[in-house]
Design a protein around this motif. Structure first.
Motif, PDB file in Angstrom:
ATOM      1  N   LYS A  80      95.922  51.324   9.763  1.00  0.00           N
ATOM      2  CA  LYS A  80      95.903  49.651  10.584  1.00  0.00           C
ATOM      3  C   LYS A  80      97.473  49.868  11.256  1.00  0.00           C
ATOM      4  O   LYS A  80      98.303  50.330  10.531  1.00  0.00           O
ATOM      5  CB  LYS A  80      95.470  48.860  10.287  1.00  0.00           C
ATOM      6  CG  LYS A  80      95.236  46.923  10.997  1.00  0.00           C
ATOM      7  CD  LYS A  80      94.746  46.857  10.211  1.00  0.00           C
ATOM      8  CE  LYS A  80      94.690  45.582  11.163  1.00  0.00           C
ATOM      9  NZ  LYS A  80      95.874  44.878  11.944  1.00  0.00           N
ATOM     10  N   GLU A  81      97.548  49.828  12.634  1.00  0.00           N
ATOM     11  CA  GLU A  81      98.983  49.592  13.050  1.00  0.00           C
ATOM     12  C   GLU A  81      99.035  47.940  13.187  1.00  0.00           C
ATOM     13  O   GLU A  81      97.740  47.707  13.715  1.00  0.00           O
ATOM     14  CB  GLU A  81      99.281  50.305  14.168  1.00  0.00           C
ATOM     15  CG  GLU A  81     100.100  52.146  13.234  1.00  0.00           C
ATOM     16  CD  GLU A  81      99.783  52.850  14.664  1.00  0.00           C
ATOM     17  OE1 GLU A  81     100.825  52.225  15.093  1.00  0.00           O
ATOM     18  OE2 GLU A  81     100.272  53.965  14.116  1.00  0.00           O
ATOM     19  N   ASP A  82     100.062  47.565  13.682  1.00  0.00           N
ATOM     20  CA  ASP A  82      99.979  46.150  15.151  1.00  0.00           C
ATOM     21  C   ASP A  82      99.131  46.377  15.950  1.00  0.00           C
ATOM     22  O   ASP A  82      98.161  45.085  16.526  1.00  0.00           O
ATOM     23  CB  ASP A  82     101.349  45.861  15.428  1.00  0.00           C
ATOM     24  CG  ASP A  82     101.706  45.551  14.446  1.00  0.00           C
ATOM     25  OD1 ASP A  82     102.078  44.840  12.978  1.00  0.00           O
ATOM     26  OD2 ASP A  82     103.604  45.100  14.688  1.00  0.00           O
ATOM     27  N   ASP A  83      98.719  47.549  16.849  1.00  0.00           N
ATOM     28  CA  ASP A  83      98.163  48.102  17.624  1.00  0.00           C
ATOM     29  C   ASP A  83      96.518  48.785  17.708  1.00  0.00           C
ATOM     30  O   ASP A  83      96.263  48.867  19.126  1.00  0.00           O
ATOM     31  CB  ASP A  83      99.130  47.833  19.345  1.00  0.00           C
ATOM     32  CG  ASP A  83      99.502  48.897  18.392  1.00  0.00           C
ATOM     33  OD1 ASP A  83      99.327  49.532  18.118  1.00  0.00           O
ATOM     34  OD2 ASP A  83      99.946  49.223  20.404  1.00  0.00           O
ATOM     35  N   TYR A  84      97.063  49.335  17.200  1.00  0.00           N
ATOM     36  CA  TYR A  84      95.987  50.809  16.617  1.00  0.00           C
ATOM     37  C   TYR A  84      95.053  50.109  15.227  1.00  0.00           C
ATOM     38  O   TYR A  84      95.822  50.821  14.078  1.00  0.00           O
ATOM     39  CB  TYR A  84      96.843  51.783  16.756  1.00  0.00           C
ATOM     40  CG  TYR A  84      96.136  52.999  16.955  1.00  0.00           C
ATOM     41  CD1 TYR A  84      95.467  53.656  18.715  1.00  0.00           C
ATOM     42  CD2 TYR A  84      95.996  54.237  16.414  1.00  0.00           C
ATOM     43  CE1 TYR A  84      95.261  54.438  18.715  1.00  0.00           C
ATOM     44  CE2 TYR A  84      94.829  55.368  16.521  1.00  0.00           C
ATOM     45  CZ  TYR A  84      94.608  55.642  17.900  1.00  0.00           C
ATOM     46  OH  TYR A  84      94.338  56.272  18.739  1.00  0.00           O
ATOM     47  N   LYS A  85      94.015  50.614  14.892  1.00  0.00           N
ATOM     48  CA  LYS A  85      93.149  51.286  14.254  1.00  0.00           C
ATOM     49  C   LYS A  85      92.491  52.889  14.438  1.00  0.00           C
ATOM     50  O   LYS A  85      92.046  53.187  15.222  1.00  0.00           O
ATOM     51  CB  LYS A  85      91.922  49.711  13.972  1.00  0.00           C
ATOM     52  CG  LYS A  85      92.766  48.788  13.769  1.00  0.00           C
ATOM     53  CD  LYS A  85      91.757  47.110  13.933  1.00  0.00           C
ATOM     54  CE  LYS A  85      92.040  46.429  13.380  1.00  0.00           C
ATOM     55  NZ  LYS A  85      91.075  45.478  13.905  1.00  0.00           N
ATOM     56  N   ALA A  86      92.322  53.450  13.206  1.00  0.00           N
ATOM     57  CA  ALA A  86      91.395  54.096  12.559  1.00  0.00           C
ATOM     58  C   ALA A  86      90.857  54.372  11.453  1.00  0.00           C
ATOM     59  O   ALA A  86      91.847  53.981  10.484  1.00  0.00           O
ATOM     60  CB  ALA A  86      92.975  55.745  13.539  1.00  0.00           C
ATOM     61  N   ALA A  87      89.786  55.096  11.789  1.00  0.00           N
ATOM     62  CA  ALA A  87      88.860  55.665  10.908  1.00  0.00           C
ATOM     63  C   ALA A  87      88.390  56.876  10.437  1.00  0.00           C
ATOM     64  O   ALA A  87      87.523  57.369  12.182  1.00  0.00           O
ATOM     65  CB  ALA A  87      88.509  54.557  10.271  1.00  0.00           C
ATOM     66  N   SER A  88      88.449  57.711   9.640  1.00  0.00           N
ATOM     67  CA  SER A  88      87.809  59.333   9.811  1.00  0.00           C
ATOM     68  C   SER A  88      86.916  59.337   8.566  1.00  0.00           C
ATOM     69  O   SER A  88      87.332  58.897   7.405  1.00  0.00           O
ATOM     70  CB  SER A  88      88.672  59.635   9.797  1.00  0.00           C
ATOM     71  OG  SER A  88      89.907  60.081   8.679  1.00  0.00           O
ATOM     72  N   LEU A  89      86.523  60.237   8.778  1.00  0.00           N
ATOM     73  CA  LEU A  89      85.250  61.075   7.452  1.00  0.00           C
ATOM     74  C   LEU A  89      85.851  62.717   7.414  1.00  0.00           C
ATOM     75  O   LEU A  89      85.402  63.174   8.437  1.00  0.00           O
ATOM     76  CB  LEU A  89      83.668  60.550   7.557  1.00  0.00           C
ATOM     77  CG  LEU A  89      83.633  58.968   7.264  1.00  0.00           C
ATOM     78  CD1 LEU A  89      82.261  58.894   7.338  1.00  0.00           C
ATOM     79  CD2 LEU A  89      84.306  59.175   5.740  1.00  0.00           C
ATOM     80  N   ASP A  90      85.595  63.008   7.161  1.00  0.00           N
ATOM     81  CA  ASP A  90      86.024  64.292   6.726  1.00  0.00           C
ATOM     82  C   ASP A  90      85.400  65.119   5.662  1.00  0.00           C
ATOM     83  O   ASP A  90      84.718  65.055   4.523  1.00  0.00           O
ATOM     84  CB  ASP A  90      87.129  64.490   6.572  1.00  0.00           C
ATOM     85  CG  ASP A  90      88.310  64.744   6.967  1.00  0.00           C
ATOM     86  OD1 ASP A  90      88.402  64.712   8.484  1.00  0.00           O
ATOM     87  OD2 ASP A  90      89.068  63.721   7.147  1.00  0.00           O
TER      88      ASP A  90
END
Length: 187
Positions: free
Chosen positions: A30-40
């Motif tokens: 998480k950043e101020d303007d960005y969220k990312a989630a991943s599965l590998d």
């Protein structure tokens, strides 16, 4: 611009010392303007004493919410999804050499533009506007040759292409030289 990024990653490796190994990982950032989630997930299977099959897949979901959207007329909320798969074969050629051949395919769907980028075209300032789908594929060939107990030659070739018409060939040569005490130089 000041920003803070926080990330958490968890990994599990099943049977790490066996000839059949599976690893799972999940991450969230998480950043101020960005969220990312991943599965590998990745798996390697020894097909013989000299041949190993590797394969895997990953999925991710990213969301962008520019902090200055109202001030600069940017998008307020957009997202993209990415799916990637790969497969490879690695051959032990002799005591000193390994050859690996792999294929990778990736597909991005959703908002792929950069909300912070502007382009000057024919007297107008326009927003970055990319298609909402991008497929990529790559072929990779790697050769590793141990020259001594503390030096190795790495040679890589990569051919990549995508649905936007891009094609690329990349060749990389590197010499890995151990210097002792955990130090290594790679010219």
């Amino acid at each position: 611009i000041r920003d803070t990024r926080r990330e958490i990653t968890a990994s599990l490796v099943r049977d790490p010392e066996s000839s059949t190994r599976t690893s799972f990982s999940a991450s969230y950032s998480k950043e101020d303007d960005y969220k990312a989630a991943s599965l590998d997930i990745e798996r390697s299977v020894a097909l013989s004493p000299v041949l190993t099959l590797g394969y895997g897949a990953s999925i991710s979901h990213d969301a962008i919410e520019p902090t200055d959207a109202l001030i600069y007329d940017r998008v307020r909320h957009e997202s993209k999804n990415t799916v990637s798969v790969f497969g490879s074969l690695a051959w032990v050629l002799d005591r000193m050499s390994v050859l690996q051949v792999g294929l990778q395919a990736t597909r991005h769907d959703g908002y792929l533009s950069d909300p912070y980028k502007r382009v000057y075209v024919d007297g107008e300032i326009l927003r970055d506007a990319r298609p909402d789908m991008h497929s990529q594929a790559a072929l990779l060939v790697r050769y590793r040759r141990a020259v001594s107990t503390d030096a190795a030659l790495h040679a890589d070739y990569r051919f990549a292409f995508d649905s936007w018409g891009l094609r690329s060939h990349t060749v990389e040569l590197a010499w890995y030289q151990s210097l002792g005490s955990g130090w290594r130089i790679v010219p």
